[in-house]
Scaffold this motif. Structure first.
Motif, short mmCIF file in Angstrom:
data_model
loop_
_atom_site.label_atom_id
_atom_site.label_comp_id
_atom_site.label_asym_id
_atom_site.label_seq_id
_atom_site.Cartn_x
_atom_site.Cartn_y
_atom_site.Cartn_z
N LYS A 89 -37.22 35.95 -74.77
CA LYS A 89 -36.43 35.11 -73.86
C LYS A 89 -36.08 33.78 -74.53
N ILE A 90 -37.07 33.17 -75.20
CA ILE A 90 -36.84 31.91 -75.92
C ILE A 90 -35.73 32.09 -76.95
N ARG A 91 -35.76 33.21 -77.65
CA ARG A 91 -34.75 33.45 -78.69
C ARG A 91 -33.34 33.54 -78.12
N THR A 92 -33.21 34.01 -76.89
CA THR A 92 -31.87 34.09 -76.28
C THR A 92 -31.37 32.73 -75.81
N LEU A 93 -32.30 31.80 -75.58
CA LEU A 93 -31.93 30.48 -75.06
C LEU A 93 -31.85 29.40 -76.14
N ASN A 94 -32.42 29.66 -77.29
CA ASN A 94 -32.59 28.64 -78.32
C ASN A 94 -31.29 27.97 -78.76
N ASN A 95 -30.24 28.71 -78.96
CA ASN A 95 -28.98 28.14 -79.47
C ASN A 95 -28.25 27.28 -78.46
N THR A 96 -28.55 27.45 -77.18
CA THR A 96 -27.83 26.70 -76.14
C THR A 96 -28.76 25.76 -75.38
N MET A 97 -29.81 25.27 -76.04
CA MET A 97 -30.80 24.43 -75.36
C MET A 97 -30.18 23.15 -74.83
N SER A 98 -30.47 22.87 -73.56
CA SER A 98 -30.04 21.62 -72.95
C SER A 98 -31.26 20.86 -72.42
N GLY A 99 -32.45 21.34 -72.77
CA GLY A 99 -33.72 20.74 -72.36
C GLY A 99 -34.84 21.47 -73.07
N HIS A 100 -36.06 21.02 -72.87
CA HIS A 100 -37.22 21.65 -73.50
C HIS A 100 -37.47 23.02 -72.87
N LEU A 101 -37.90 23.97 -73.70
CA LEU A 101 -38.32 25.29 -73.22
C LEU A 101 -39.84 25.31 -73.30
N VAL A 102 -40.50 25.55 -72.17
CA VAL A 102 -41.96 25.51 -72.11
C VAL A 102 -42.49 26.89 -71.74
N VAL A 103 -43.44 27.37 -72.55
CA VAL A 103 -44.13 28.63 -72.26
C VAL A 103 -45.55 28.28 -71.88
N SER A 104 -45.94 28.61 -70.67
CA SER A 104 -47.26 28.30 -70.13
C SER A 104 -48.12 29.55 -70.19
N LEU A 105 -49.15 29.54 -71.05
CA LEU A 105 -50.04 30.69 -71.22
C LEU A 105 -51.20 30.58 -70.24
N HIS A 106 -51.30 31.55 -69.35
CA HIS A 106 -52.40 31.57 -68.39
C HIS A 106 -53.64 32.15 -69.06
N GLY A 107 -54.79 31.86 -68.48
CA GLY A 107 -56.07 32.21 -69.08
C GLY A 107 -56.31 33.69 -69.23
N GLY A 108 -57.19 34.03 -70.16
CA GLY A 108 -57.56 35.40 -70.44
C GLY A 108 -57.36 35.72 -71.91
N THR A 109 -57.67 36.95 -72.27
CA THR A 109 -57.55 37.38 -73.66
C THR A 109 -56.28 38.21 -73.84
N TYR A 110 -55.43 37.75 -74.72
CA TYR A 110 -54.20 38.45 -75.08
C TYR A 110 -54.55 39.34 -76.27
N SER A 111 -54.77 40.62 -76.04
CA SER A 111 -55.15 41.54 -77.11
C SER A 111 -53.91 41.94 -77.90
N LEU A 112 -53.93 41.63 -79.19
CA LEU A 112 -52.77 41.87 -80.04
C LEU A 112 -53.04 43.01 -81.02
N ASP A 113 -52.07 43.90 -81.17
CA ASP A 113 -52.18 44.98 -82.14
C ASP A 113 -51.61 44.58 -83.49
N SER A 114 -50.81 43.52 -83.50
CA SER A 114 -50.23 43.02 -84.75
C SER A 114 -50.10 41.50 -84.65
N THR A 115 -49.77 40.88 -85.76
CA THR A 115 -49.64 39.43 -85.80
C THR A 115 -48.51 38.97 -84.89
N PHE A 116 -48.78 37.95 -84.10
CA PHE A 116 -47.75 37.35 -83.25
C PHE A 116 -47.07 36.27 -84.07
#
Length: 163
Positions: free
Chosen positions: A65-92
């Motif tokens: 979603k951030i990648r679709t908005l990045n070129n037309t930014m008119s303000g800060h884009l904030v991603v709020s990560l809620h608590g818990g374990t994000y299990s990843l199968d590959s590098t983020f």
């Protein structure tokens, strides 16, 4: 060593990242609400594309979603990560396309009062006692290659030779 059912190993090479509340505490200035273009909520079990507090999205979904908005930014884009374990199968991976544009920033932060953890850890099963007197356990990990071993959230010693 504790209950071997809780034994985890963590691959350090790019798979293991911590987002803790201390990251948020280190940040001394937050953007004013009026300068935020969008606030995306994510959680470990989030899905879909709503990204609301009630219906959070996934980590990867927020990145897209951030990648679709990045070129037309008119303000800060904030991603709020809620608590818990994000299990990843590959590098983020976050690259230039995931950062700010037009003088605004993309901010990835822990949700207030919550502790999200990004982890590439895997559960190791099949444990059996090897030496009861010394409380040594064993299992076959096959070709798995890992540098760190955790038992009940505490770093533990791996077997080494000669021993």
């Amino acid at each position: 060593m504790g209950n071997p059912g809780y034994l985890f190993y963590v691959i350090l090479a790019g798979y293991f990242l911590f987002f803790t509340s201390c990251i948020q505490k280190q940040r001394t200035t937050f953007p004013e609400k009026s300068s935020i273009q969008i606030l995306l909520h994510v959680s470990p079990d989030g899905s879909g594309n709503h990204f609301t507090k009630k219906n959070p999205g996934s980590l990867a979904g927020a990145r897209e979603k951030i990648r679709t908005l990045n070129n037309t930014m008119s303000g800060h884009l904030v991603v709020s990560l809620h608590g818990g374990t994000y299990s990843l199968d590959s590098t983020f991976i976050l690259g230039p396309e995931d950062s700010g544009n037009n003088g605004f920033s993309v901010i990835w932060q822990a949700a207030p009062g919550e502790v999200p953890v990004l982890s590439g850890g895997k559960t190791i099963t099949g444990w059996s006692i090897y030496d009861n007197k010394k409380n040594i356990w064993k299992t076959n990990v096959g070709t798995l290659n890992f540098r760190q071993l955790y038992v009940n959230g505490q770093r533990a010693l791996r077997a080494r030779t000669p021993n």
